[in-house]
Each structure stands twice: as structure tokens, then as C-alpha cells.
Write an enzyme that holds these catalytic residues in place. Structure first.
Site, PDB file in Angstrom:
ATOM      1  N   LEU A 147      52.456   6.933   9.202  1.00  0.00           N
ATOM      2  CA  LEU A 147      52.114   6.870   7.771  1.00  0.00           C
ATOM      3  C   LEU A 147      52.909   7.856   6.925  1.00  0.00           C
ATOM      4  O   LEU A 147      52.830   7.813   5.698  1.00  0.00           O
ATOM      5  CB  LEU A 147      50.603   7.134   7.571  1.00  0.00           C
ATOM      6  CG  LEU A 147      49.698   5.903   7.704  1.00  0.00           C
ATOM      7  CD1 LEU A 147      49.631   5.401   9.132  1.00  0.00           C
ATOM      8  CD2 LEU A 147      48.303   6.206   7.213  1.00  0.00           C
TER       9      LEU A 147
ATOM     10  N   ILE B 145      45.906   8.516   2.754  1.00  0.00           N
ATOM     11  CA  ILE B 145      45.503   7.438   3.673  1.00  0.00           C
ATOM     12  C   ILE B 145      45.368   7.978   5.097  1.00  0.00           C
ATOM     13  O   ILE B 145      44.397   7.686   5.802  1.00  0.00           O
ATOM     14  CB  ILE B 145      46.510   6.267   3.608  1.00  0.00           C
ATOM     15  CG1 ILE B 145      46.546   5.683   2.194  1.00  0.00           C
ATOM     16  CG2 ILE B 145      46.145   5.188   4.643  1.00  0.00           C
ATOM     17  CD1 ILE B 145      47.577   4.578   1.980  1.00  0.00           C
TER      18      ILE B 145
ATOM     19  N   TYR C   9      63.105   3.117  -2.853  1.00  0.00           N
ATOM     20  CA  TYR C   9      61.893   3.185  -2.026  1.00  0.00           C
ATOM     21  C   TYR C   9      61.656   1.838  -1.342  1.00  0.00           C
ATOM     22  O   TYR C   9      61.428   1.768  -0.131  1.00  0.00           O
ATOM     23  CB  TYR C   9      60.694   3.565  -2.904  1.00  0.00           C
ATOM     24  CG  TYR C   9      59.387   3.683  -2.147  1.00  0.00           C
ATOM     25  CD1 TYR C   9      59.166   4.725  -1.258  1.00  0.00           C
ATOM     26  CD2 TYR C   9      58.375   2.743  -2.321  1.00  0.00           C
ATOM     27  CE1 TYR C   9      57.965   4.831  -0.560  1.00  0.00           C
ATOM     28  CE2 TYR C   9      57.171   2.842  -1.634  1.00  0.00           C
ATOM     29  CZ  TYR C   9      56.965   3.890  -0.750  1.00  0.00           C
ATOM     30  OH  TYR C   9      55.783   3.983  -0.071  1.00  0.00           O
TER      31      TYR C   9
END
Ligand code: UDP
Length: 320
Positions: free
Chosen positions: A72, A8, A145
Site C-alpha cells: 500500500l 488505509i 501518478y
């Protein structure tokens, strides 16, 4: 930008450079690849820095050199998290803490990338940003996570209460060119790789679990809009396309058909693949109403078109 060489991140670098911005791309190259941003190496527009978000001094300097920060960088992918739970947790919690603290000190606006995984197993669909999160026990590594990403969101919102300008995006199964076919292997990357190689396509469980798949260009649109929309500060946005909901078994058939592959479909139990004690999310569907209303974001690329573009790009840069 952190994670600037990732799937990304590298697309976001492209977009920002297209808009005339200069970018510092910090990446530890654990899953990011130099190839992804190689085209910018000599442009003078992108400074590539190899390093980790756990390095406080480096983060402090680089954040000081920017006017805004897209965060990110993360340890991503269910398989990766399960294989390396401690390192993943450290990067995803302490790393983000470093970034946010530096942004607060330097008064830089920040966007953090969170995940649809924070909804956990999910209750009702579609999932709205303010819905409850439903997670399993801490002995199930997968949920670490979601827990770390939720902590990141809490941290940003807590800093925002003290004046930090920030925004959160929750990505829903992003796919497209430059997905990592081997490293952390999302289902789309794995199926495309298997189909193109003529290998069996591996569906875990009964294949009736579903996801919504968001094409990378739509993801980047949403990310940039979230950063640029001032009234969006201090808020959370789903970036996901509910119209693309598909079961994993149907996705396997679709990828095989679109690639003209001779692959067969094989079912594997979760236990075979992840070992005992694995839990999956059965159904994950976003509400994109808030992103539409407040950011003016909608997804434009449907699943057929997105898969077509992904296969096309893979033809140009075969993974093996
Ligand atoms: N999956 C699968 N075969 C694969 C990889 C993944 O059937 O080779 C399934 C996985 O069990 C899950 C879904 O595809 O139900 C999406 O998995 P992914 O790891 O892409 O992301 P998640 O949405 O679970 O975070």
C-alpha cells in the site's frame, strides 16, 4: 505490509490483527503516522519498521519474513504529486518494482493498491476494469501518478505471467477516520477539516466535477477479499461505490450541514491552487460488478453514514 502506518494501511493492520494475524508494517512515515498504529505497539502482533520501499535489501529481508504482502505504500495525493513529481515517481514505480521482484523471488502472494486515477480523464462511465485509459500530455504532472500506477499494474501482470500470485485493487476516493487532513489532503479530508474549523470550504473550479466516495471499512473488506479469493489472482478490481456519486459543490454543502458548521463555500480556480496547466477528471464512477461477482464485495456504508462516522472520529482526535 507496506504503507502500514498510512490511512488505509493502518485500518488494514487493525483488520488483520483482529483476524489473529501478525503483521510487519513497513512505512517511511512521510505521510503515515505513528499514531495510526500506536495501539498495536505493545501487542506483540505488529512489528513496525521505519524504512523505504526503495531500500532493496530491507525489502528483500522483510518480504522473506512474511507469507503474503499487501503493498500500500505510495506517494499519494494530487497536490503532493505536483509538488514532488520526481520523488513520487520513484517511490511509485521503482518502489513497487522492488516489492514485486522480492515477492517473485520469495514466492509470496502480493496485493498491490492501484487507483481510479489510472482511468485518467475518463471516457464513459461507469468505468470498467478493462476500459481504455485516457490521459493527457506528459507535461501535465498530474498524469505521472496514473502512469506510475499503471506501470505497477503492468509489472504485476507481467510477473504473474511468470508465476507470481498477485492481485490488483483500484481504489475510488476512499475516506474515513485517520484521513490525513494536512499532508496530502483529499477533498473529503480538506472539507472536513475546513468545516470543523469554521474556515471557508474551498471548491475548485465550478464544483460540478463529481467523484464516488468509498468508506474505509468497505475498502478494507474489498482489499481482504481480493487477497483471499484465489480465483481472483492475476486480475484487477475496482473498489468503489457508484451509488455515492456526488459533485464537489454538493459535497461541500453536505459536509457543512453534517458538521453543523458556519463555514461558507468559496470557489477557487484550479490555476489559483495548482498553478497553470492543471487538468482535473470531470466525472469518475466505478463499475463494481466484477468485484461483486468474483469477490462477493459490495459497499455497505452510504455517504451520509460515512460522513457521520468520519466527523464523529474527528471529534475524538482533532487534527489541530
Ligand atoms: N477539490 C476541491 N477542493 C479541495 C480539494 C479538492 O474542490 O480543497 C476537488 C478536486 O479538484 C477534484 C475533487 O475535489 O475535482 C477530488 O479531489 P481529490 O484530490 O480528493 O482526489 P482526485 O479524485 O482528484 O484524485
Amino acid at each position: 505490509m507496506t504503507g502500514g502506518a498510512g490511512f488505509i494501511g493502518s485500518h488494514l493492520v487493525d483488520r488483520l490483527v483482529e483476524h489473529g494475524d501478525a503483521v510487519i508494517a513497513l512505512d517511511d512515515f512521510s505521510t503515515g503516522r505513528r499514531d495510526n498504529i500506536g495501539r498495536h505497539a505493545d501487542s506483540g502482533k505488529v512489528r513496525i519498521v521505519e524504512g523505504t520501499i526503495l531500500d532493496d535489501a530491507l525489502v528483500e529481508t522483510l518480504v522473506g519474513d512474511c507469507d503474503r504482502v499487501f503493498h500500500l505504500a505510495a506517494a499519494v495525493g494530487v497536490a503532493h504529486i505536483i509538488a514532488n513529481p520526481l520523488g513520487s515517481l520513484q517511490v511509485n514505480s521503482r518502489g513497487t518494482e522492488n516489492i514485486l521482484a522480492a515477492c517473485a523471488r520469495h514466492e509470496r502472494k502480493v496485493l498491490i493498491s492501484s487507483s481510479s486515477e489510472v482511468y485518467g480523464r475518463g471516457g464513459r462511465v461507469p468505468m470498467h476494469e478493462d476500459d481504455d485509459r485516457i490521459l493527457g500530455s506528459t507535461v501535465i504532472q498530474r498524469w505521472s501518478y496514473a502512469t506510475a500506477k499503471a506501470l505497477d499494474e503492468h509489472l504485476l501482470l507481467a510477473h504473474a505471467a511468470h508465476g507470481l500470485r498477485g492481485v490488483i485493487v483500484r481504489y475510488f476516493n476512499i475516506y474515513g477516520p485517520r484521513m490525513d487532513p494536512k499532508g496530502y489532503g483529499s477533498v473529503m479530508a480538506t472539507f472536513v477539516r475546513q468545516a470543523l474549523a469554521g474556515d471557508p470550504v474551498t471548491v475548485y473550479g465550478d464544483g460540478l466535477q463529481s467523484r464516488c466516495f468509498t468508506y474505509i471499512d468497505d475498502c478494507i473488506d474489498g482489499t481482504v477479499l481480493a487477497m483471499e479469493t484465489q480465483p481472483a489472482e492475476g486480475q484487477v478490481f475496482n473498489i468503489g461505490d457508484a451509488t455515492t456519486e456526488m459533485t464537489i459543490a454538493d459535497l461541500a454543502r453536505k459536509v457543512i450541514e453534517a458538521s453543523g458548521s458556519s463555514s461558507t463555500i468559496v470557489h477557487e480556480s484550479y490555476e489559483q491552487h495548482f498553478g497553470a496547466g492543471f487538468e482535473d477528471t470531470r466525472r469518475r464512477v466505478p463499475s463494481a460488478a466484477r468485484a461483486a461477482e468474483r469477490l462477493g464485495w459490495t459497499a455497505h456504508v452510504g455517504l451520509d453514514e460515512g460522513i457521520r462516522r468520519t466527523l464523529e472520529s474527528w471529534g475524538q482526535t482533532a487534527p489541530d
